[in-house]
Design an enzyme around this catalytic site. Structure first.
Site, PDB file in Angstrom:
ATOM      1  N   LYS A 158       0.833  -1.205   0.000  1.00 15.74           N
ATOM      2  CA  LYS A 158       0.000   0.000   0.000  1.00 15.74           C
ATOM      3  C   LYS A 158       0.865   1.250   0.000  1.00 15.74           C
ATOM      4  O   LYS A 158       1.898   1.304   0.668  1.00 15.74           O
ATOM      5  CB  LYS A 158      -0.922  -0.001   1.223  1.00 15.74           C
ATOM      6  CG  LYS A 158      -1.816  -1.225   1.308  1.00 15.74           C
ATOM      7  CD  LYS A 158      -2.694  -1.222   2.537  1.00 15.74           C
ATOM      8  CE  LYS A 158      -3.867  -0.295   2.389  1.00 15.74           C
ATOM      9  NZ  LYS A 158      -4.819  -0.412   3.523  1.00 15.74           N
ATOM     10  N   GLU A 200       1.195  -4.787   4.695  1.00 16.14           N
ATOM     11  CA  GLU A 200       0.427  -5.302   5.820  1.00 16.14           C
ATOM     12  C   GLU A 200      -0.225  -6.621   5.452  1.00 16.14           C
ATOM     13  O   GLU A 200      -0.425  -6.930   4.269  1.00 16.14           O
ATOM     14  CB  GLU A 200      -0.627  -4.298   6.283  1.00 16.14           C
ATOM     15  CG  GLU A 200      -1.719  -4.008   5.294  1.00 16.14           C
ATOM     16  CD  GLU A 200      -2.711  -2.974   5.802  1.00 16.14           C
ATOM     17  OE1 GLU A 200      -2.342  -2.176   6.679  1.00 16.14           O
ATOM     18  OE2 GLU A 200      -3.856  -2.970   5.306  1.00 16.14           O
ATOM     19  N   LYS A 201      -0.536  -7.401   6.468  1.00  8.98           N
ATOM     20  CA  LYS A 201      -1.230  -8.663   6.290  1.00  8.98           C
ATOM     21  C   LYS A 201      -2.615  -8.407   5.716  1.00  8.98           C
ATOM     22  O   LYS A 201      -3.310  -7.481   6.140  1.00  8.98           O
ATOM     23  CB  LYS A 201      -1.352  -9.365   7.647  1.00  8.98           C
ATOM     24  CG  LYS A 201      -2.155 -10.660   7.635  1.00  8.98           C
ATOM     25  CD  LYS A 201      -1.380 -11.791   7.004  1.00  8.98           C
ATOM     26  CE  LYS A 201      -2.155 -13.112   7.121  1.00  8.98           C
ATOM     27  NZ  LYS A 201      -1.460 -14.200   6.414  1.00  8.98           N
ATOM     28  N   HIS A 208     -15.510  -3.298   6.054  1.00 10.34           N
ATOM     29  CA  HIS A 208     -14.873  -1.982   6.101  1.00 10.34           C
ATOM     30  C   HIS A 208     -15.777  -1.078   6.936  1.00 10.34           C
ATOM     31  O   HIS A 208     -16.839  -0.649   6.477  1.00 10.34           O
ATOM     32  CB  HIS A 208     -14.726  -1.453   4.675  1.00 10.34           C
ATOM     33  CG  HIS A 208     -14.018  -0.144   4.566  1.00 10.34           C
ATOM     34  ND1 HIS A 208     -13.114   0.141   3.570  1.00 10.34           N
ATOM     35  CD2 HIS A 208     -14.068   0.981   5.326  1.00 10.34           C
ATOM     36  CE1 HIS A 208     -12.663   1.380   3.718  1.00 10.34           C
ATOM     37  NE2 HIS A 208     -13.247   1.903   4.788  1.00 10.34           N
ATOM     38  N   LYS A 237     -15.589   2.655  -2.776  1.00  9.45           N
ATOM     39  CA  LYS A 237     -16.899   2.371  -2.194  1.00  9.45           C
ATOM     40  C   LYS A 237     -18.025   2.616  -3.209  1.00  9.45           C
ATOM     41  O   LYS A 237     -17.958   3.558  -3.997  1.00  9.45           O
ATOM     42  CB  LYS A 237     -17.102   3.244  -0.959  1.00  9.45           C
ATOM     43  CG  LYS A 237     -16.024   3.031   0.096  1.00  9.45           C
ATOM     44  CD  LYS A 237     -15.938   4.190   1.071  1.00  9.45           C
ATOM     45  CE  LYS A 237     -14.733   4.079   1.963  1.00  9.45           C
ATOM     46  NZ  LYS A 237     -14.528   5.284   2.793  1.00  9.45           N
ATOM     47  N   ASN A 291      -8.747   9.389   7.417  1.00 15.21           N
ATOM     48  CA  ASN A 291      -8.963  10.424   6.410  1.00 15.21           C
ATOM     49  C   ASN A 291      -9.231  11.728   7.141  1.00 15.21           C
ATOM     50  O   ASN A 291     -10.169  11.821   7.933  1.00 15.21           O
ATOM     51  CB  ASN A 291     -10.142  10.064   5.507  1.00 15.21           C
ATOM     52  CG  ASN A 291      -9.800   8.916   4.583  1.00 15.21           C
ATOM     53  OD1 ASN A 291      -8.903   9.019   3.761  1.00 15.21           O
ATOM     54  ND2 ASN A 291     -10.496   7.802   4.730  1.00 15.21           N
ATOM     55  N   ARG A 293     -10.190  14.623   6.037  1.00 10.66           N
ATOM     56  CA  ARG A 293     -11.137  15.572   5.423  1.00 10.66           C
ATOM     57  C   ARG A 293     -12.545  14.999   5.474  1.00 10.66           C
ATOM     58  O   ARG A 293     -12.759  13.871   5.909  1.00 10.66           O
ATOM     59  CB  ARG A 293     -10.732  15.880   3.986  1.00 10.66           C
ATOM     60  CG  ARG A 293     -10.126  14.738   3.185  1.00 10.66           C
ATOM     61  CD  ARG A 293     -11.086  13.678   2.755  1.00 10.66           C
ATOM     62  NE  ARG A 293     -10.432  12.633   1.962  1.00 10.66           N
ATOM     63  CZ  ARG A 293     -11.049  11.539   1.559  1.00 10.66           C
ATOM     64  NH1 ARG A 293     -12.300  11.297   1.886  1.00 10.66           N
ATOM     65  NH2 ARG A 293     -10.402  10.625   0.835  1.00 10.66           N
TER      66      ARG A 293
END
Length: 463
Positions: A158, A200-201, A208, A237, A291, A293
């Site tokens: 990521k 990351e794993k 989510h 999303k 996030n 914002r």
């Protein structure tokens, strides 16, 4: 209160900010590219200034142009909306240096929360559970391979500065990692100007879940409940709802407290979101990112809490203390949002913006539509393909689902394809109705949803 705000964005979020400012008696200055000269936010703003050609790099990402307009028009605040410069720490610093209030956290806070690898270390120290992964960034393929060997496959590479599903690659075995690492770094550099990566794993079959937080400069921090954003494709999303159907009251309390600790850990100020992955056992959760914002899906939280989040942003940025305490927040009913994008799901979600020949939005009690479209306008190919957000609110989740189905039946847009029919099919899927959707839902069921939709369209054409 702030007196005049430059809205450093476009589309429906620019309209959302403009309306909140108008209700508070704050003057607005809109900016627009040459491609957006006829945009609705331009027509409704108190003043509008063209800042450059269509390309975002030459207009909405042009910090010098934005600051010049803000100062020249006598603004005392700058609202970045979401996307573009909303999480750009240098822009927040530049606003402060120009004597302008950046409506959001400080540049230092954005850096702490914005670097996903650094944020993991901060959260770990604050007692917020994090997904097993690399200790800080991975600066080479060799570092990534070593970290993956430690946590075990599958893993996710990521971008530290990532967002919107960009700069992410899944790896199920070591031999795939070098190419995935190169691809993710290249995408991160192109999208964010920063190719730092961490690993990351991969939590298999997670949900989510995110928590909305509000924080002022006086140390007051609260959360406004949760949202389930598990229905997504390519890490972006598609349907969001509040509250998350899968959370018990005990788990909601535990995750909400973790979200507040996360906000405190980065000295957060404003309206932000702490995002978690909830494991398949519905007991263990892990910090994913923060996030800093306003989120696209903020409307579902507004519907179930009755709190105007953009109004709160403007109050906080004006130096006022929060006028809410945690005990004031009560979740009422259920809300769902469907993002209507100008894209063709049958063609691998190919973006297909164009001219709006005819448009009709749904209405009625408990229905909200956020959009910048109007009959005869053009949805520009230069920016995000989102055409509208349709939201429904009702006392129970099933009533909300039925209301959203009715909304999508009423929605009509002629001129280009959208994903509205796909969203409609999802609302009838047993897993969605039962609240069982994980982030793998759409990948697992997309082909059957598209096939059912194809057969339905053929049947209607024959009739």
């Amino acid at each position: 209160m702030l007196k005049r705000v430059l809205i450093a964005n476009r589309g429906e979020i620019a309209l959302r900010i403009l309306r909140a400012c108008r209700e508070l008696g704050i003057d607005t200055v809109a900016v627009y590219s040459q491609a957006d000269a006829e945009a609705l936010h331009v027509q409704l703003a108190g003043q509008a200034v063209c800042i450059g050609p269509a390309r975002a790099a030459d207009s909405y990402l042009n910090q010098t142009a934005l600051l010049t307009v803000a100062v020249a028009t006598g603004c005392d605040g700058v609202h970045p909306g979401y996307g573009f410069l909303s999480e750009n720490a240098d822009f927040a610093d530049a606003c402060a240096a120009a004597g302008l209030t950046f409506i959001g956290p400080s540049g230092d806070t954005i850096r702490k929360a914005g670097s996903k690898s650094a944020a993991r270390d901060i959260m770990r120290a604050a007692g917020v559970p994090v997904t097993p992964g690399s200790d800080g960034p991975v600066s080479s393929v060799e570092d990534a391979l070593a970290a993956a060997e430690t946590v075990g496959y599958p893993v996710l590479l990521k971008a530290s500065a990532g967002g919107g599903g960009r700069g992410i690659r899944r790896c199920d075995r070591a031999e795939d990692l070098p190419s995935a690492y190169a691809e993710a770094k290249a995408e991160a550099k192109a999208c964010f100007g920063d190719d730092e990566m961490y690993l990351e794993k991969l939590v298999l079959g997670p949900r989510h879940i995110e928590f909305q937080v509000l924080a002022d400069r006086y140390g007051n921090v609260i959360h406004l409940g949760d949202r389930d954003c598990s229905v997504q494709r390519r890490n972006q999303k598609l349907i969001e709802e509040a509250p998350a159907w899968c959370l018990t009251p005990e788990l909601r309390k535990k995750m909400g407290e973790a979200a507040v600790r996360a906000a405190r850990a980065v000295n957060y100020e404003g309206a932000g979101t702490v995002e978690f992955l909830l494991d398949g056992d519905l007991e263990h959760f892990y910090f994913m990112e923060m996030n800093t914002r306003i989120q696209v899906e903020h409307g579902v939280t507004e519907l179930v809490t009755g709190v105007d989040l953009v109004r709160q942003q403007l109050r906080i940025a004006s130096g006022l203390p929060l006028d809410l305490k945690q005990e004031d927040i009560h979740l009422s009913g259920h809300a769902i949002e469907c993002r209507i994008n100008a894209e063709d799901p049958a063609r691998n979600f190919q973006p297909c913006p164009g001219h709006v020949e005819f448009l009709h939005f749904p209405g009625g009690t408990g229905v909200r539509v956020d959009s910048c479209l109007y009959n005869g306008c053009q949805l520009s190919p230069y920016y995000d393909s989102m055409a509208a957000k349709i939201l429904s609110h009702a006392p129970t989740r099933m009533e909300t689902i039925r209301k959203m189905r009715r909304c999508l039946e009423e929605f009509a847009l002629e001129g280009f394809p959208t994903n509205a029919e796909l969203s409609y099919q999802i609302l009838y899927h047993p897993d969605f109705i039962l609240g069982k959707c994980t982030t793998a839902f759409l990948d697992a069921h997309l082909s059957e949803l598209l096939e059912f939709n194809r057969q339905l369209n053929e049947s209607e054409a024959e009739e």
